[in-house]
Scaffold this active site. Structure first.
Site, PDB file in Angstrom:
ATOM      1  N   LEU A 112       0.921  -1.193  -0.086  1.00  0.00           N
ATOM      2  CA  LEU A 112      -0.122  -0.043  -0.008  1.00  0.00           C
ATOM      3  C   LEU A 112       0.874   1.404  -0.050  1.00  0.00           C
ATOM      4  O   LEU A 112       1.822   1.415   0.649  1.00  0.00           O
ATOM      5  CB  LEU A 112      -0.845  -0.129   1.345  1.00  0.00           C
ATOM      6  CG  LEU A 112      -1.975  -1.005   1.390  1.00  0.00           C
ATOM      7  CD1 LEU A 112      -2.845  -0.997   2.731  1.00  0.00           C
ATOM      8  CD2 LEU A 112      -2.774  -1.140   0.219  1.00  0.00           C
ATOM      9  N   ASP A 113       0.695   2.222  -0.672  1.00  0.00           N
ATOM     10  CA  ASP A 113       1.699   3.294  -0.899  1.00  0.00           C
ATOM     11  C   ASP A 113       1.349   4.245   0.183  1.00  0.00           C
ATOM     12  O   ASP A 113       0.413   3.824   1.165  1.00  0.00           O
ATOM     13  CB  ASP A 113       1.320   4.307  -2.049  1.00  0.00           C
ATOM     14  CG  ASP A 113      -0.132   4.930  -2.033  1.00  0.00           C
ATOM     15  OD1 ASP A 113      -0.448   5.568  -1.248  1.00  0.00           O
ATOM     16  OD2 ASP A 113      -0.865   4.762  -3.052  1.00  0.00           O
ATOM     17  N   LYS A 114       2.178   5.079   0.588  1.00  0.00           N
ATOM     18  CA  LYS A 114       2.326   5.928   1.691  1.00  0.00           C
ATOM     19  C   LYS A 114       1.131   6.593   2.323  1.00  0.00           C
ATOM     20  O   LYS A 114       0.765   6.762   3.313  1.00  0.00           O
ATOM     21  CB  LYS A 114       3.495   6.789   1.665  1.00  0.00           C
ATOM     22  CG  LYS A 114       3.986   7.598   2.649  1.00  0.00           C
ATOM     23  CD  LYS A 114       5.179   8.470   2.561  1.00  0.00           C
ATOM     24  CE  LYS A 114       5.549   9.088   3.808  1.00  0.00           C
ATOM     25  NZ  LYS A 114       6.936   9.768   3.669  1.00  0.00           N
ATOM     26  N   GLN A 115       0.297   7.056   1.271  1.00  0.00           N
ATOM     27  CA  GLN A 115      -0.884   7.616   1.241  1.00  0.00           C
ATOM     28  C   GLN A 115      -2.271   6.865   1.506  1.00  0.00           C
ATOM     29  O   GLN A 115      -3.213   7.539   1.209  1.00  0.00           O
ATOM     30  CB  GLN A 115      -0.985   8.977   0.443  1.00  0.00           C
ATOM     31  CG  GLN A 115       0.138   9.942   0.338  1.00  0.00           C
ATOM     32  CD  GLN A 115       0.051  10.386   2.161  1.00  0.00           C
ATOM     33  OE1 GLN A 115      -0.681  10.615   2.509  1.00  0.00           O
ATOM     34  NE2 GLN A 115       1.541  10.346   2.426  1.00  0.00           N
ATOM     35  N   THR A 116      -1.860   5.634   1.520  1.00  0.00           N
ATOM     36  CA  THR A 116      -3.101   4.643   1.456  1.00  0.00           C
ATOM     37  C   THR A 116      -3.111   3.952   3.006  1.00  0.00           C
ATOM     38  O   THR A 116      -2.147   3.615   3.411  1.00  0.00           O
ATOM     39  CB  THR A 116      -3.193   3.605   0.186  1.00  0.00           C
ATOM     40  OG1 THR A 116      -3.073   4.354  -1.006  1.00  0.00           O
ATOM     41  CG2 THR A 116      -4.392   2.553   0.494  1.00  0.00           C
TER      42      THR A 116
END
Length: 244
Positions: A112-116
């Site tokens: 999951l990316d940093k902002q998810t």
């Protein structure tokens, strides 16, 4: 347990981050390793690695860490990175320090990316990891997206048709299911794991994802009582529910 893999005690504990073989040998000599209530001084002994081993063995008076084959469910908060080496907060930092020395290493099942935020799975079981992320398995991932602009009403049909081609790619996406929750919020179910896929899908229809949260993987949903930044181990039945 019949058919369970076996390992030398010193090799097993070393792979679980408890120390070098010489350190484990010294621990055994002073009664620091107990199996089924009996001091285990000979660390060259082979033992069966069964799921109940953590309830039968103590190291320095504490229950043994989960044996190899563990699966962790983490409610990933915003701002954490699914990496062992990048700068900033890393998802592995929420785990016990010793677990970060395990071999094979604990890895995320996908990213999951940093902002998810939301449901993230981690394991030291390489076979399980590849089963979950394999395109042949079609394991569904469900995301809740908050959008910058209202949906226009045609996105669901476009995503479901399975013909959308993302920018910079040649292969169309597999069909995905869109559930509209409000003008600017939707739940999207996908069966692939391409780079920033959900964000790029909405970008392809002229929208922008302002917030993204993963709610479910396969048949496993993120429970309401698992707070952001906290984790727990999965049972065998929960792990198998990923493939339902």
């Amino acid at each position: 347990m019949s058919g369970a893999p076996t390992a030398r005690v010193d090799k097993l504990l070393g792979s679980m981050g408890y120390g070098s073989r010489s350190e484990i040998a010294r621990l055994g000599k002073v009664g620091g390793i107990v199996l089924d209530g009996v001091d285990l001084k000979d660390v060259s002994k082979r033992i069966a690695i069964t799921p109940d081993l953590a309830t039968r063995m103590e190291i320095d008076g504490r229950p043994l860490d989960p044996p190899p084959g563990l699966v962790i469910m983490l409610n990933k908060p915003l701002g954490m990175t699914c990496s062992h080496k990048e700068d900033g907060a890393l998802v592995y930092e929420v785990l016990p320090e010793r677990w970060r020395r395990r071999d094979p290493a604990i890895s995320t099942i996908g990213r999951l990316d940093k902002q998810t935020s939301g449901l993230l799975l981690l394991t030291d079981d390489g076979d399980l990891l590849h089963r979950v992320i394999s395109p042949k398995r079609h394991v569904a991932k469900v995301y809740r997206a908050t959008l910058a602009r209202p949906l226009v009403g045609t996105e669901g049909d476009l995503f479901a048709a399975g013909g959308l081609v993302l920018e910079g790619e040649a292969k169309p996406l597999a069909p995905a299911a869109l559930e509209v929750l409000s003008e600017t919020e939707a739940r999207l179910t996908v069966t692939e794991g391409r780079y920033h896929m959900v964000r790029r899908m909405f970008a392809a229809v002229g929208n922008h994802v302002e917030a993204l949260h993963r709610e479910r993987v396969g048949g496993l949903s993120l429970p309401d009582d698992l707070a952001p930044g906290t984790w727990r181990l999965l049972t065998g039945a929960e792990t198998e529910s990923l493939f339902v």
